[in-house]
Design a protein around this motif. Sequence first.
Motif, PDB file in Angstrom:
ATOM      1  N   TRP A   1     -11.639  22.380   3.364  1.00  0.00           N
ATOM      2  CA  TRP A   1     -11.469  21.757   4.438  1.00  0.00           C
ATOM      3  C   TRP A   1     -12.040  22.265   5.628  1.00  0.00           C
ATOM      4  O   TRP A   1     -12.681  21.544   6.456  1.00  0.00           O
ATOM      5  CB  TRP A   1     -10.019  21.742   4.714  1.00  0.00           C
ATOM      6  CG  TRP A   1      -9.002  21.542   3.818  1.00  0.00           C
ATOM      7  CD1 TRP A   1      -7.729  21.719   3.430  1.00  0.00           C
ATOM      8  CD2 TRP A   1      -9.116  20.438   2.534  1.00  0.00           C
ATOM      9  NE1 TRP A   1      -6.903  21.513   2.531  1.00  0.00           N
ATOM     10  CE2 TRP A   1      -7.841  20.488   1.797  1.00  0.00           C
ATOM     11  CE3 TRP A   1     -10.304  19.899   2.088  1.00  0.00           C
ATOM     12  CZ2 TRP A   1      -7.770  19.750   0.726  1.00  0.00           C
ATOM     13  CZ3 TRP A   1     -10.011  18.829   0.764  1.00  0.00           C
ATOM     14  CH2 TRP A   1      -8.786  19.037   0.371  1.00  0.00           C
ATOM     15  N   ARG A   2     -12.146  23.570   5.967  1.00  0.00           N
ATOM     16  CA  ARG A   2     -12.842  24.185   7.180  1.00  0.00           C
ATOM     17  C   ARG A   2     -14.103  23.773   7.108  1.00  0.00           C
ATOM     18  O   ARG A   2     -14.876  23.871   7.991  1.00  0.00           O
ATOM     19  CB  ARG A   2     -12.415  25.771   6.997  1.00  0.00           C
ATOM     20  CG  ARG A   2     -11.063  26.125   7.462  1.00  0.00           C
ATOM     21  CD  ARG A   2     -11.128  27.659   7.948  1.00  0.00           C
ATOM     22  NE  ARG A   2     -11.470  28.408   6.640  1.00  0.00           N
ATOM     23  CZ  ARG A   2     -10.676  28.841   5.821  1.00  0.00           C
ATOM     24  NH1 ARG A   2      -9.409  28.712   5.840  1.00  0.00           N
ATOM     25  NH2 ARG A   2     -10.675  29.757   4.730  1.00  0.00           N
ATOM     26  N   LYS A   3     -14.876  24.194   5.889  1.00  0.00           N
ATOM     27  CA  LYS A   3     -16.194  24.121   5.809  1.00  0.00           C
ATOM     28  C   LYS A   3     -16.679  22.598   6.017  1.00  0.00           C
ATOM     29  O   LYS A   3     -17.696  22.226   6.893  1.00  0.00           O
ATOM     30  CB  LYS A   3     -16.761  24.377   4.383  1.00  0.00           C
ATOM     31  CG  LYS A   3     -18.274  24.149   3.948  1.00  0.00           C
ATOM     32  CD  LYS A   3     -19.238  24.994   5.188  1.00  0.00           C
ATOM     33  CE  LYS A   3     -19.075  26.206   5.285  1.00  0.00           C
ATOM     34  NZ  LYS A   3     -19.930  27.420   6.186  1.00  0.00           N
ATOM     35  N   TYR A   4     -15.940  21.683   5.668  1.00  0.00           N
ATOM     36  CA  TYR A   4     -16.310  20.225   6.145  1.00  0.00           C
ATOM     37  C   TYR A   4     -15.989  19.996   7.486  1.00  0.00           C
ATOM     38  O   TYR A   4     -16.705  19.406   7.990  1.00  0.00           O
ATOM     39  CB  TYR A   4     -15.381  19.071   5.041  1.00  0.00           C
ATOM     40  CG  TYR A   4     -15.563  17.717   5.517  1.00  0.00           C
ATOM     41  CD1 TYR A   4     -16.527  17.223   4.867  1.00  0.00           C
ATOM     42  CD2 TYR A   4     -14.829  17.086   6.482  1.00  0.00           C
ATOM     43  CE1 TYR A   4     -16.756  15.736   5.148  1.00  0.00           C
ATOM     44  CE2 TYR A   4     -15.081  15.962   6.861  1.00  0.00           C
ATOM     45  CZ  TYR A   4     -16.116  15.118   6.127  1.00  0.00           C
ATOM     46  OH  TYR A   4     -16.131  13.740   6.590  1.00  0.00           O
ATOM     47  N   ALA A   5     -14.822  20.660   8.066  1.00  0.00           N
ATOM     48  CA  ALA A   5     -14.661  20.212   9.527  1.00  0.00           C
ATOM     49  C   ALA A   5     -15.805  20.923  10.354  1.00  0.00           C
ATOM     50  O   ALA A   5     -16.186  20.141  11.336  1.00  0.00           O
ATOM     51  CB  ALA A   5     -13.353  20.943  10.062  1.00  0.00           C
ATOM     52  N   SER A   6     -16.365  21.936  10.000  1.00  0.00           N
ATOM     53  CA  SER A   6     -17.305  22.618  10.905  1.00  0.00           C
ATOM     54  C   SER A   6     -18.839  21.876  10.678  1.00  0.00           C
ATOM     55  O   SER A   6     -19.398  21.847  11.773  1.00  0.00           O
ATOM     56  CB  SER A   6     -17.618  24.082  10.404  1.00  0.00           C
ATOM     57  OG  SER A   6     -17.840  24.176   9.055  1.00  0.00           O
ATOM     58  N   LEU A   7     -19.009  21.548   9.430  1.00  0.00           N
ATOM     59  CA  LEU A   7     -20.269  20.608   9.202  1.00  0.00           C
ATOM     60  C   LEU A   7     -20.163  19.275   9.575  1.00  0.00           C
ATOM     61  O   LEU A   7     -21.041  18.756   9.861  1.00  0.00           O
ATOM     62  CB  LEU A   7     -20.600  20.664   7.936  1.00  0.00           C
ATOM     63  CG  LEU A   7     -21.111  22.193   7.316  1.00  0.00           C
ATOM     64  CD1 LEU A   7     -21.574  22.473   5.863  1.00  0.00           C
ATOM     65  CD2 LEU A   7     -22.224  22.906   8.331  1.00  0.00           C
ATOM     66  N   GLY A   8     -19.084  18.510   9.436  1.00  0.00           N
ATOM     67  CA  GLY A   8     -19.045  17.220   9.336  1.00  0.00           C
ATOM     68  C   GLY A   8     -19.508  16.432   8.425  1.00  0.00           C
ATOM     69  O   GLY A   8     -19.782  15.113   8.595  1.00  0.00           O
TER      70      GLY A   8
ATOM     71  N   ALA B   1     -14.167  15.969  10.921  1.00  0.00           N
ATOM     72  CA  ALA B   1     -14.955  16.822  11.567  1.00  0.00           C
ATOM     73  C   ALA B   1     -14.480  17.244  12.791  1.00  0.00           C
ATOM     74  O   ALA B   1     -13.622  16.655  13.488  1.00  0.00           O
ATOM     75  CB  ALA B   1     -16.274  16.218  11.533  1.00  0.00           C
ATOM     76  N   LYS B   2     -14.954  18.654  13.091  1.00  0.00           N
ATOM     77  CA  LYS B   2     -14.301  19.087  14.447  1.00  0.00           C
ATOM     78  C   LYS B   2     -14.618  18.130  15.583  1.00  0.00           C
ATOM     79  O   LYS B   2     -14.092  17.967  16.532  1.00  0.00           O
ATOM     80  CB  LYS B   2     -15.061  20.216  14.799  1.00  0.00           C
ATOM     81  CG  LYS B   2     -14.207  21.551  13.694  1.00  0.00           C
ATOM     82  CD  LYS B   2     -14.956  22.780  14.220  1.00  0.00           C
ATOM     83  CE  LYS B   2     -14.168  23.817  13.413  1.00  0.00           C
ATOM     84  NZ  LYS B   2     -14.691  25.408  13.601  1.00  0.00           N
ATOM     85  N   SER B   3     -15.756  17.578  15.442  1.00  0.00           N
ATOM     86  CA  SER B   3     -16.359  16.641  16.621  1.00  0.00           C
ATOM     87  C   SER B   3     -15.342  15.321  16.691  1.00  0.00           C
ATOM     88  O   SER B   3     -15.036  14.745  17.616  1.00  0.00           O
ATOM     89  CB  SER B   3     -17.601  16.040  16.351  1.00  0.00           C
ATOM     90  OG  SER B   3     -17.860  15.402  15.072  1.00  0.00           O
ATOM     91  N   GLU B   4     -14.894  14.812  15.515  1.00  0.00           N
ATOM     92  CA  GLU B   4     -14.153  13.771  15.232  1.00  0.00           C
ATOM     93  C   GLU B   4     -12.563  14.174  16.079  1.00  0.00           C
ATOM     94  O   GLU B   4     -11.936  13.322  16.574  1.00  0.00           O
ATOM     95  CB  GLU B   4     -13.915  13.121  13.908  1.00  0.00           C
ATOM     96  CG  GLU B   4     -15.022  12.655  13.329  1.00  0.00           C
ATOM     97  CD  GLU B   4     -14.963  12.278  11.775  1.00  0.00           C
ATOM     98  OE1 GLU B   4     -15.216  11.121  11.308  1.00  0.00           O
ATOM     99  OE2 GLU B   4     -14.564  13.257  10.892  1.00  0.00           O
ATOM    100  N   GLN B   5     -12.212  15.354  15.380  1.00  0.00           N
ATOM    101  CA  GLN B   5     -10.860  15.837  16.167  1.00  0.00           C
ATOM    102  C   GLN B   5     -10.846  16.162  17.487  1.00  0.00           C
ATOM    103  O   GLN B   5      -9.983  15.567  18.171  1.00  0.00           O
ATOM    104  CB  GLN B   5     -10.494  17.077  15.351  1.00  0.00           C
ATOM    105  CG  GLN B   5     -10.566  17.257  13.955  1.00  0.00           C
ATOM    106  CD  GLN B   5     -10.297  18.476  13.557  1.00  0.00           C
ATOM    107  OE1 GLN B   5     -10.211  19.764  14.159  1.00  0.00           O
ATOM    108  NE2 GLN B   5     -10.549  18.927  12.081  1.00  0.00           N
ATOM    109  N   ARG B   6     -12.153  16.517  18.103  1.00  0.00           N
ATOM    110  CA  ARG B   6     -12.139  16.627  19.718  1.00  0.00           C
ATOM    111  C   ARG B   6     -12.123  15.219  20.081  1.00  0.00           C
ATOM    112  O   ARG B   6     -11.340  15.213  21.045  1.00  0.00           O
ATOM    113  CB  ARG B   6     -13.474  17.183  20.159  1.00  0.00           C
ATOM    114  CG  ARG B   6     -13.498  18.747  20.035  1.00  0.00           C
ATOM    115  CD  ARG B   6     -14.774  19.462  20.626  1.00  0.00           C
ATOM    116  NE  ARG B   6     -15.978  18.858  19.998  1.00  0.00           N
ATOM    117  CZ  ARG B   6     -16.482  19.635  19.003  1.00  0.00           C
ATOM    118  NH1 ARG B   6     -16.066  20.726  18.482  1.00  0.00           N
ATOM    119  NH2 ARG B   6     -17.475  19.077  18.522  1.00  0.00           N
ATOM    120  N   SER B   7     -12.727  14.297  19.642  1.00  0.00           N
ATOM    121  CA  SER B   7     -12.757  12.993  20.151  1.00  0.00           C
ATOM    122  C   SER B   7     -11.188  12.325  19.994  1.00  0.00           C
ATOM    123  O   SER B   7     -10.973  11.623  21.052  1.00  0.00           O
ATOM    124  CB  SER B   7     -13.856  12.024  19.226  1.00  0.00           C
ATOM    125  OG  SER B   7     -13.716  10.745  19.688  1.00  0.00           O
TER     126      SER B   7
END
Length: 460
Positions: free
Chosen positions: A31-38, A105-111
């Motif tokens: 999960w972490r790797k996917y979130a970091s790479l998107g 992804a982290k960008s999606e989480q931030r959005s």
Amino acid sequence: MRTDEQRGDGPRRAAQYFGRPAFRRMLAAVWRKYASLGRIGGKAVVPDLSPDECEAIGEFFGWNLRPGDTAEIPLTLFETELRDSAFAIGILDLHQVLEGRPLLAKSEQRSLRDEAWRRFLLAARESTGTVASSVAAEWLSRLEQGCGAGLPALRELYKADPEEALSSLRVVVRVLDFLFAGAGRPIRLPVLAARISGDAHALDAGHPAGRMLLAVLRERADMEDGVASTGGGDAASELGAGDSREEEDGSGTLKLRELYRRFGILDDDLSSIVHWYVPVPDEPAMPRVWTLRQVEAAERIPRCSSLYVVENPAVFSTIVDAAGPVVMDGDPPALICTSGPASAAAIRWMQRALEYSGDGCKLYYSGDFDIKGLSMARTLAGLFPERFAPWRFDSESYLTAIRSLPGPAFDGGELSRLANMVVEWDRSLCAVMREVGRKVHQEALVEDLVRDFCETGGFA
């Protein structure tokens, strides 16, 4: 080849299979790797495998792993193996099945967080209705721009409890309307809090609404004083509450009080007290106890030749017990007891006495040779740098007392604090105390303190 029934049953079977504890670390890494790479790529690394993890991961991938190994799992391989397995699902589907929510992804989480924050501020704007004061309106606008005073406190509360954050925000807006668009009559802080929210403690400095209000008032004070404000700050840093000296005495309380009063908010001026004694010819030695209200209401504080400040009530009373009839001419010395860390009333009494008595009046402090005693002395030295002097509160006095009346040992935390502490009037004192490792209570020096005060006071 998988049947339609098997494909439809895949998610349930995947939940059972990957829901085992042995897969927990591997999946968290995925999960972490996917979130970091998107995207599905890179490797999920699981170090120091346990026997159960070796068996579970090795069984799924067909690998031969041993306890202590590090597993490096390419996400593309995991995706392929999942889809070709009896489960017939991918990594994103597996996360939804196990966690009950999409894998983002982290960008999606931030959005999503940004969008939720915008909706929150919009709801806050709508729920406050018509804002009566320009101060409240400007504050809301600055929050929406991401730079309003108290923003850290609001964001922190929003993350923990959005409903409570909205409620606290509404309280602050109503308070600002009351202060800046109301009748302008002074009001006690708990009374204001109860009138606005129904909770007399809602504006306490430790509560979210209270923290935000303090930040707004500090920002307003800085604006009026022409002091640049960084914006978005929290009350703790803006009011200097992080200073270790202020945490243990009343100087921080006085700062808060002055800020509140500046904007028409009255605080508790009865709970804070000070014990003081000034010798008067032909009168018995009788100390007085004043509240902060009395200290401020008094037309004048007795004029003194010097101020002697002690930390402990027993020491204060012992010195007063020894005071006889006054035979000296001129201004007498004053004796003040802080009863531990100095209250706002004690500090205000000292301020007024020093102002009234003139530049020649010095403040002599004696306290316990421990962390709190040192902190109290540092605070007074900081408040009255031109007037402060130690009263048998130096290395020589400490070493003299420790030879005959050693006190309790410092614990490890206290020794660490001593290692990082230096006092201005005797830069070796903290190092000496740390080396000896024992405290000295003020009571051990009481005979010397009695003699000093009585000689200065000109008692018969």
